[in-house]
Design a protein around this motif. Structure first.
Motif, mmCIF file in Angstrom:
data_model
loop_
_atom_site.group_PDB
_atom_site.id
_atom_site.type_symbol
_atom_site.label_atom_id
_atom_site.label_comp_id
_atom_site.label_asym_id
_atom_site.label_seq_id
_atom_site.Cartn_x
_atom_site.Cartn_y
_atom_site.Cartn_z
ATOM 1 N N LEU A 107 -23.912 -20.827 24.064
ATOM 2 C CA LEU A 107 -23.138 -21.926 23.491
ATOM 3 C C LEU A 107 -24.059 -23.100 23.181
ATOM 4 N N PRO A 108 -23.642 -24.016 22.297
ATOM 5 C CA PRO A 108 -24.516 -25.152 21.935
ATOM 6 C C PRO A 108 -24.783 -26.048 23.130
ATOM 7 N N HIS A 109 -25.974 -26.614 23.137
ATOM 8 C CA HIS A 109 -26.380 -27.517 24.211
ATOM 9 C C HIS A 109 -26.621 -28.905 23.620
ATOM 10 N N GLY A 110 -25.952 -29.878 24.148
ATOM 11 C CA GLY A 110 -26.151 -31.241 23.697
ATOM 12 C C GLY A 110 -25.485 -31.525 22.368
ATOM 13 N N PRO A 111 -25.414 -32.801 21.999
ATOM 14 C CA PRO A 111 -24.756 -33.184 20.739
ATOM 15 C C PRO A 111 -25.585 -32.766 19.527
ATOM 16 N N THR A 112 -24.884 -32.395 18.460
ATOM 17 C CA THR A 112 -25.530 -32.024 17.206
ATOM 18 C C THR A 112 -25.512 -33.226 16.272
ATOM 19 N N PRO A 113 -26.675 -33.620 15.707
ATOM 20 C CA PRO A 113 -26.681 -34.761 14.775
ATOM 21 C C PRO A 113 -25.928 -34.417 13.501
ATOM 22 N N LEU A 114 -24.874 -35.164 13.238
ATOM 23 C CA LEU A 114 -24.052 -34.932 12.059
ATOM 24 C C LEU A 114 -24.062 -36.175 11.179
ATOM 25 N N THR A 115 -23.784 -35.971 9.904
ATOM 26 C CA THR A 115 -23.888 -37.061 8.941
ATOM 27 C C THR A 115 -22.734 -38.042 9.062
ATOM 28 N N ALA A 116 -21.537 -37.578 8.884
ATOM 29 C CA ALA A 116 -20.389 -38.481 8.826
ATOM 30 C C ALA A 116 -19.255 -37.972 9.675
ATOM 31 N N ALA A 117 -19.576 -37.383 10.822
ATOM 32 C CA ALA A 117 -18.546 -36.911 11.748
ATOM 33 C C ALA A 117 -19.055 -37.081 13.175
ATOM 34 N N GLU A 118 -18.166 -37.536 14.016
ATOM 35 C CA GLU A 118 -18.457 -37.671 15.442
ATOM 36 C C GLU A 118 -17.674 -36.589 16.179
ATOM 37 N N VAL A 119 -18.333 -35.852 17.089
ATOM 38 C CA VAL A 119 -17.669 -34.748 17.768
ATOM 39 C C VAL A 119 -17.770 -34.922 19.276
ATOM 40 N N ALA A 120 -16.786 -34.375 19.966
ATOM 41 C CA ALA A 120 -16.777 -34.280 21.430
ATOM 42 C C ALA A 120 -16.080 -32.980 21.776
#
Length: 712
Positions: A343-356
């Motif tokens: 599974l993904p580790h840590g936050p992914t840098p995204l352009t115009a979306a914030e995820v949690a």
């Protein structure tokens, strides 16, 4: 009191003349030769006749017994209830059969015996009540055998119902107390609790052991706290059993010498009033998993050799179940580790979306989630789940997640991506069906569900496609929520629906909207049902002004997904944004070769406005090559677009569906090097197809040479 003449008890004789001589002989035989104990009491419940030939009555003096209350003959442990029983027979005439009582024979002072008492009233020919006759049979061996059989049956039904080490140990003490022992304690090697391989015996007591279970008929004891890690000091019966792997039956008293070697356990034993102990090592195929201790205290009878055999049987069954649980724990740990690393580790840098996100894993389930940065500042959101649990489900999840990343890199539309992913699942299912018949995985169906969404921050469009997965929740900036109407396709790998199309839905998202993707496991933990749980989730998301992490935590607190349930509980929240007008520049390029210079000039001016003059040379070459190819091989109109975010994106679009190909031109060739040059200068590049044609895009890192960032 004078002794009654036995001839007055006419019920024991024969009423006919021809049997007149047999009555006294029969009575004499019954009271002198019968192996069953016989008692005759008068109306005052005092003994008038007794059989001293029966087992347990041998050695008793008849003269000392006659005239005494019958409850004193066998030293009844509860004389009041026995006397009430016989008095009831005397008063009502209703006989009693096979009533079990406890007592001690008059000639013995050892452990109590168990007797089966049957009583009936005596009366003469005129109906006058004379007393009560009772047969007393020593059934100590039978009843104790029944009690041990009941413990064995409880062990077969109660031990090993779960594949958890701690639970298995609790099942053992629950079976043992109070049916077999007053106190039961289980200590297991700490390595076994973690699922590791147990060591070969013998052990020497210095290995760390964790107390996994304790039970007492008198309640909890602070001296036997569950969960503590300790070692057995030498020499004690515990270390002796761990050394030779044999059980031990030990008598305990104040002078027991080994208690000084283990003062803490000695104090606990004395406080509990324990007078005997059975220590049984938990051994399987020569490996030692732990040790069990069974204690009897207060008024309980001491253990005997038959109890030692039963304790060994309980230990053997528990050891087998513990080993099964240990193996499952090990496999479960491996599966969870595999799932965690996939599974993904840590936050992914995204352009115009914030995820949690929140992920509460089940028994190593196959749930996954992703937020993938795509070309042209877009974002891909994914939540999916593979049916099943364990290593195979986690491995399949990793395969599908890898396939999605590969397909997403091709800039496929969501419905096209899920169609191709379904082909992958079908192919994996066919490989599984081709396994040897002895492989248990062959009979496990391969099914998965998935929801894939692509958000474009340039237009606010969000395209979604789902395959057997629940629809997301959309929270608007004004606090209203809804469930978007998204057509659902069949689950991935559904053979019955093979070839069924996947439909896409397109919705418009305002800045600050929140999209919630989740698995069914998030809703199934609610006691009031999935519909109520979904409504609670909508109520939590009805406050989009709050921080995304706070909303995620509130959703977890409200829905309370429990770990180690049947399904993974996953929640992925995404708050949408829009790129500003100052971050995007778009031009329509005339369809003639001279327009290439115009396109370069547009790009250079825009880079100067963005203070990116250091990237002008690379961008100028890329724009020149892409626009030249579009004019030479494409169809008008041709559009050039630059996007400034954490990278610099250059796009050239035309209406031709023909795909460009990267060529390796020969030395003497005059052309064919355009895309090769672009691939060398750009960090990433690719082709995206739309309903109106295609777009060739490149990405360059800002303020640095190409390739200085990790490839996505």
């Amino acid at each position: 009191m004078a002794q009654r003449d036995p001839r007055q008890v006419t019920a024991l004789g024969s009423g006919g003349a021809e049997g007149a001589g047999m009555g006294p002989a029969l009575l004499e035989a019954l009271f002198t030769q019968s192996p069953a104990g016989l008692l005759v009491v008068d109306a005052d419940l005092r003994i008038v006749r007794v059989n001293t030939a029966s087992q347990g009555m041998r050695g008793a003096s008849v003269s000392r017994l006659l005239g005494r209350p019958f409850t004193e003959v066998l030293s009844m442990s509860d004389p009041g209830s026995v006397e009430a029983m016989v008095r009831g027979v005397l008063d009502t005439g209703v006989p009693v059969a096979d009533r079990l009582v406890q007592g001690r024979p008059p000639a013995e002072s050892g452990r109590e015996h168990i007797y089966s008492v049957s009583a009936f009233r005596l009366q003469d020919d005129d109906g006058r009540v004379l007393g009560v006759a009772a047969s007393v049979v020593d059934v100590t061996g039978r009843e104790r055998g029944r009690a041990r059989a009941a413990v064995r049956n409880a062990a077969r039904q109660g031990i090993g119902r779960s594949l958890d080490v701690i639970t298995t140990c609790r099942e053992l003490v629950d079976v043992a107390v109070p049916g077999f022992a007053d106190i039961a304690v289980v200590d297991v090697l700490d390595a076994v609790v973690r699922g590791e391989e147990p060591p070969l015996g013998p052990l020497f007591g210095n290995e760390p052991m964790r107390r996994t279970a304790f039970a007492s008929d008198s309640g909890e004891s602070p001296a036997y706290r569950v969960g503590v890690l300790s070692r057995f000091p030498f020499p004690t019966p515990y270390t002796q059993s761990l050394t030779d792997l044999e059980p031990r039956l030990v008598t305990l008293d104040e002078t027991t010498p080994w208690l000084a070697a283990d003062p803490e356990r000695g104090r606990a034993i004395r406080a509990a009033g324990a007078h005997c102990l059975i220590v049984a090592p938990l051994v399987l195929r020569g490996t030692v998993l732990g040790i069990a201790g069974f204690y009897r205290s207060t008024q309980s009878e001491p253990f005997d050799p038959d109890d030692l055999v039963l304790a060994l049987e309980l230990a053997a069954r528990t050891a087998l179940c513990l080993d099964n649980a240990r193996r499952y724990t090990r496999e479960h740990t491996i599966a969870l580790t595999l799932q965690r690393h996939l599974l993904p580790h840590g936050p992914t840098p995204l352009t115009a979306a914030e995820v949690a996100h929140c992920h509460v894993p089940a028994e190593a389930g196959g749930g996954w989630f992703d937020a993938i940065p795509l070309s042209s500042a877009r974002t891909g959101l994914i939540v999916g789940e593979v049916a099943g649990h364990g290593i195979h489900a986690a491995t399949t999840m990793g395969q599908l997640r890898t396939a999605i990343h590969a397909l997403a890199a091709l800039d496929l539309e969501p419905d096209d991506l899920l169609a191709r992913l379904n082909d992958t699942v079908v192919r994996l299912a066919q490989e599984r069906a081709a396994l040897p018949p002895s492989d248990p995985l062959r009979d496990q169906p391969l099914r998965a569900t998935c929801l894939y969404a692509v958000y474009d921050p340039l237009t606010g469009d969000c395209t979604l496609t789902r395959s057997g997965h629940p629809a997301p929740v959309l929270a608007h900036p004004d606090g209203t929520t809804e469930i978007p109407d998204i057509p659902t396709g069949p689950p991935l790998g559904d053979v019955g629906a093979e070839g069924a199309p996947f439909a896409a839905a397109r919705i418009q998202l305002a800045r600050g909207s929140i999209l919630a993707l989740y698995t069914n496991g998030l809703l199934r933990t609610a006691r009031s049902g999935a519909e109520t749980a979904l409504e609670r989730l909508r109520q939590v998301l009805a406050h989009p002004d709050r921080g995304l992490d706070d909303l995620r935590d509130d959703a977890v607190y409200t829905l309370a997904p429990a770990p180690r349930t049947s399904d993974d509980a996953i929640l992925l929240l995404a708050r949408t944004g829009l790129l500003g007008e100052d971050q995007v520049a778009t031009w329509t390029i005339p369809h003639h070769p001279e327009a290439v210079a115009t396109a370069r000039a547009h790009a250079l001016r825009q880079l100067t406005d963005w203070n990116l003059a250091e990237d002008s040379l690379t961008t100028e070459v890329i724009v020149s090559e892409l626009v030249t190819n579009a004019i030479r091989y494409g169809t008008p109109p041709v559009h050039l677009r630059l996007i400034k975010d954490h990278t610099l994106t250059c796009e050239v679009s035309d209406t031709s569906p023909a795909a460009p190909h990267l060529r390796h031109a020969r030395t003497v060739d005059e052309g064919g090097r355009g895309l090769f040059i672009v691939a060398q200068l750009a960090q990433h590049w690719g082709t995206r197809y739309t309903q109106h044609g295609k777009t060739i895009w490149t990405e360059q890192p800002l303020g640095g040479p190409p390739g200085h960032e990790t490839r996505r």
